[in-house]
Design an enzyme around this catalytic site. Structure first.
Site, short mmCIF file in Angstrom:
data_model
loop_
_atom_site.label_atom_id
_atom_site.label_comp_id
_atom_site.label_asym_id
_atom_site.label_seq_id
_atom_site.Cartn_x
_atom_site.Cartn_y
_atom_site.Cartn_z
N HIS A 37 0.87 -1.18 0.00
CA HIS A 37 0.00 0.00 0.00
C HIS A 37 0.91 1.23 0.00
CE1 HIS A 37 -3.53 -2.24 2.14
NE2 HIS A 37 -3.89 -2.00 0.89
N CYS A 93 -2.45 3.24 9.00
CA CYS A 93 -3.55 2.40 8.50
C CYS A 93 -4.53 1.98 9.58
CB CYS A 93 -3.08 1.22 7.68
SG CYS A 93 -1.67 0.35 8.25
N1 ARG Z 1 -3.32 -7.27 6.94
C1 ARG Z 1 -3.77 -6.10 6.25
C2 ARG Z 1 -3.73 -6.33 4.75
O1 ARG Z 1 -2.82 -6.97 4.28
C3 ARG Z 1 -2.94 -4.92 6.62
C4 ARG Z 1 -3.43 -3.65 6.02
C5 ARG Z 1 -2.59 -2.48 6.37
N2 ARG Z 1 -3.17 -1.32 5.84
C6 ARG Z 1 -2.52 -0.35 5.19
N3 ARG Z 1 -3.20 0.66 4.77
N4 ARG Z 1 -1.24 -0.43 4.94
O2 ARG Z 1 -4.58 -5.90 4.02
#
Ligand code: ARG
Length: 290
Positions: free
Chosen positions: A175, A271
């Protein structure tokens, strides 16, 4: 209107690492006692936001949806408009209906104005991949591992603001918010290796050298780029001394929180939150209106 920054957070009572959709997630490493640490960490983050002047709306926990604790992925929000996310992985798709009803309730209370859907076939994982840069009045949008390329145009259309697209190159920094963080005043903390060569060139073209704060691999892996910034305050996971020095030299104040249980899921401070009150109006216009 309440002038305090408004964030969404989720009650972490049902958090765990029970599947793997990114390389940080190791379900076998998760122990039930990690939930206790996670709850403490989430409360500390909440307290840090509040002492920086923010107020917080809380989403209830839902059994079987552990990643609901990452509301940054729920939607892109600006000017009261909410563009609902569509998740790539089936493991997280159950969150879509939950967040849709959360936003409907926020709308009924006047905390947001309008709820918008993505075009069919477009994947977009919310503010995790669409970061509002208040100083520049534009979105930085990440695509590749999670959000589709077509999300760039969808975000432009939904909000009518400039969107700069950045392709992500690594499955560890899946992300945009894991590797890119605009800070008040115009500096951007980012981890260059997470981006394709083209995206790195776009960043260098858009940001003069003095505004680029490069994170090292160690700093990025500590999930410190995934930070929440309110004016000079930067709230993040425990930071290597090297990063503290860089940010303090630029006048930022650091609040560190032990977010290890969430890092085990591939997430940290940014997040675990979603900012709901962002507007595209420049700061000075808002001050003039007050
Ligand atoms: N376990 C989650 C996923 O892989 C973590 C999300 C983290 N969110 C972020 N915006 N980086 O989707």
């Amino acid at each position: 209107m309440d002038p305090r920054p408004l964030f969404l957070m989720t009650d972490p009572s049902c958090f765990e690492v029970s599947y793997q959709i990114n390389p940080w997630m190791q379900p076998t490493a998760w122990r039930p006692e990690d939930l206790v640490t996670a709850q403490r960490a989430s409360s500390q983050l909440r307290a840090a936001l509040q002492s920086a002047g923010a107020r917080i709306e809380t989403v209830g926990a839902v059994r079987g949806l552990p990643d609901l604790v990452f509301p940054a992925n729920a939607a892109v929000v600006l000017d009261g408009k909410v563009l609902l996310a569509r998740f790539r992985h089936p493991e997280r798709q159950g969150e879509e209906a939950i967040f849709r009803s959360v936003f409907a309730r926020l709308k009924a209370r006047g905390l947001v104005d309008e709820i918008i859907d993505l075009p069919d076939g477009t994947l977009q994982e919310g503010a995790g991949d669409a970061i509002w840069d208040a100083d520049r009045g534009q979105f930085w949008v990440g695509f590749g591992p999670r959000s589709s390329r077509s999300s760039v145009a969808a975000i432009r259309r939904a909000f009518g603001r400039e969107v700069v697209a950045l392709e992500l190159a690594s499955d560890r920094f899946y992300h945009l918010d894991t590797c890119f963080c605009p800070l008040a005043g115009g500096a951007v903390l980012y981890y260059p290796d997470a981006f394709t060569a083209d995206a790195q060139a776009v960043i260098r073209e858009r940001l003069p050298r003095a505004q680029r704060i490069e994170a090292s691999a160690e700093e990025a892996q500590a999930f410190c780029v995934n930070a929440v910034n309110l004016d000079a305050e930067v709230i993040m996971a425990r930071a290597p001394a090297s990063l503290k020095a860089k940010l303090q030299a630029d006048g930022y104040r650091l609040t560190e929180i032990d977010l290890d249980p969430f890092i085990l899921s591939g997430g940290a401070a940014y997040c675990m939150t979603l900012r709901l009150d962002r507007t595209s109006q420049p700061h000075h216009a808002i001050l003039a209106a007050e």
